[in-house]
Design a protein around this motif. Structure first.
Motif, PDB file in Angstrom:
ATOM      1  N   UNK A  74      36.804 -14.179 -23.482  1.00  0.00           N
ATOM      2  CA  UNK A  74      37.740 -13.139 -23.890  1.00  0.00           C
ATOM      3  C   UNK A  74      37.716 -12.045 -22.844  1.00  0.00           C
ATOM      4  N   UNK A  75      38.866 -11.556 -22.476  1.00  0.00           N
ATOM      5  CA  UNK A  75      38.918 -10.471 -21.503  1.00  0.00           C
ATOM      6  C   UNK A  75      38.368  -9.195 -22.124  1.00  0.00           C
ATOM      7  N   UNK A  76      37.975  -8.264 -21.277  1.00  0.00           N
ATOM      8  CA  UNK A  76      37.419  -7.001 -21.768  1.00  0.00           C
ATOM      9  C   UNK A  76      38.413  -6.263 -22.656  1.00  0.00           C
ATOM     10  N   UNK A  77      39.688  -6.413 -22.362  1.00  0.00           N
ATOM     11  CA  UNK A  77      40.705  -5.667 -23.098  1.00  0.00           C
ATOM     12  C   UNK A  77      40.871  -6.140 -24.543  1.00  0.00           C
ATOM     13  N   UNK A  78      40.419  -7.353 -24.861  1.00  0.00           N
ATOM     14  CA  UNK A  78      40.611  -7.875 -26.210  1.00  0.00           C
ATOM     15  C   UNK A  78      39.310  -8.270 -26.899  1.00  0.00           C
ATOM     16  N   UNK A  79      38.202  -8.240 -26.162  1.00  0.00           N
ATOM     17  CA  UNK A  79      36.929  -8.647 -26.757  1.00  0.00           C
ATOM     18  C   UNK A  79      36.598  -7.767 -27.960  1.00  0.00           C
ATOM     19  N   UNK A  80      36.162  -8.425 -29.044  1.00  0.00           N
ATOM     20  CA  UNK A  80      35.861  -7.696 -30.269  1.00  0.00           C
ATOM     21  C   UNK A  80      37.048  -7.580 -31.205  1.00  0.00           C
ATOM     22  N   UNK A 125      48.209 -11.812 -17.419  1.00  0.00           N
ATOM     23  CA  UNK A 125      46.776 -11.586 -17.632  1.00  0.00           C
ATOM     24  C   UNK A 125      46.193 -12.691 -18.510  1.00  0.00           C
ATOM     25  N   UNK A 126      45.068 -13.257 -18.100  1.00  0.00           N
ATOM     26  CA  UNK A 126      44.341 -14.195 -18.956  1.00  0.00           C
ATOM     27  C   UNK A 126      43.587 -13.392 -19.996  1.00  0.00           C
ATOM     28  N   UNK A 127      43.863 -13.616 -21.270  1.00  0.00           N
ATOM     29  CA  UNK A 127      43.179 -12.855 -22.307  1.00  0.00           C
ATOM     30  C   UNK A 127      42.119 -13.680 -23.028  1.00  0.00           C
ATOM     31  N   UNK A 128      42.282 -15.006 -23.081  1.00  0.00           N
ATOM     32  CA  UNK A 128      41.312 -15.826 -23.797  1.00  0.00           C
ATOM     33  C   UNK A 128      41.367 -17.256 -23.288  1.00  0.00           C
ATOM     34  N   UNK A 129      40.220 -17.920 -23.356  1.00  0.00           N
ATOM     35  CA  UNK A 129      40.155 -19.330 -22.971  1.00  0.00           C
ATOM     36  C   UNK A 129      39.102 -20.023 -23.820  1.00  0.00           C
ATOM     37  N   UNK A 130      39.282 -21.333 -23.968  1.00  0.00           N
ATOM     38  CA  UNK A 130      38.331 -22.119 -24.755  1.00  0.00           C
ATOM     39  C   UNK A 130      38.151 -23.464 -24.090  1.00  0.00           C
ATOM     40  N   UNK A 156      44.050 -21.993 -22.865  1.00  0.00           N
ATOM     41  CA  UNK A 156      43.985 -20.544 -22.695  1.00  0.00           C
ATOM     42  C   UNK A 156      45.197 -19.846 -23.247  1.00  0.00           C
ATOM     43  N   UNK A 157      45.085 -18.541 -23.347  1.00  0.00           N
ATOM     44  CA  UNK A 157      46.199 -17.668 -23.711  1.00  0.00           C
ATOM     45  C   UNK A 157      46.339 -16.601 -22.621  1.00  0.00           C
ATOM     46  N   UNK A 158      47.513 -16.539 -22.051  1.00  0.00           N
ATOM     47  CA  UNK A 158      47.877 -15.478 -21.116  1.00  0.00           C
ATOM     48  C   UNK A 158      48.864 -14.552 -21.809  1.00  0.00           C
ATOM     49  N   UNK A 159      49.002 -13.362 -21.263  1.00  0.00           N
ATOM     50  CA  UNK A 159      50.069 -12.473 -21.717  1.00  0.00           C
ATOM     51  C   UNK A 159      50.663 -11.748 -20.528  1.00  0.00           C
TER      52      UNK A 159
END
Length: 120
Positions: free
Chosen positions: A60-66, A46-51, A35-38
């Motif tokens: 992907x979190x709502x804040x970074x999706x897309x 905040x967790x922003x992405x995980x695989x 994962x990637x936190x920031x």
């Protein structure tokens, strides 16, 4: 034990792109979900992405999706976070993580972090 080392952070103008890399080492790295936190100043981590370990599933979190994409290369033990259309609110220290759970707020392993600064 798993060791994680992030790279690729820096200063970029709003609307620009960066790709963060995470080099993983240790036993059975490919069996871990990554994962990637920031964390921005004064804000909670905040967790922003995980695989998933296989790479078949992503979050992907709502804040970074897309705008952001997470990927991994298990042959190279690498995880990537492609960040496009960056905004000033993306400014934070970004951490690579590894855990047996794909979605967790308390991953077992953390990198040292890499700074991303987006100027307006």
């Amino acid at each position: 034990q798993v060791q994680l080392v992030e790279s690729g952070g820096g200063l970029v103008q709003a609307g620009g792109s960066l790709r963060l890399s995470c080099a993983a080492s240790g036993r059975t790295v490919s069996s871990y979900h990554m994962g990637w936190f920031r964390q921005a100043p004064g804000k909670e981590r905040e967790l922003v992405a995980a695989i998933s370990s296989s790479g078949d599933s992503t979050y992907l979190s709502n804040s970074v999706e897309g705008r952001f994409t997470i990927s991994r290369d298990n042959l190279k033990n690498m995880v990537y976070l492609q960040m496009n259309t960056l905004k000033p609110e993306d400014t934070a220290i970004y951490y690579c993580t590894a855990d047996s759970r794909m979605i967790t707020t308390t991953p077992s392993y953390w990198g040292q972090g890499t700074q991303v600064t987006v100027s307006s």
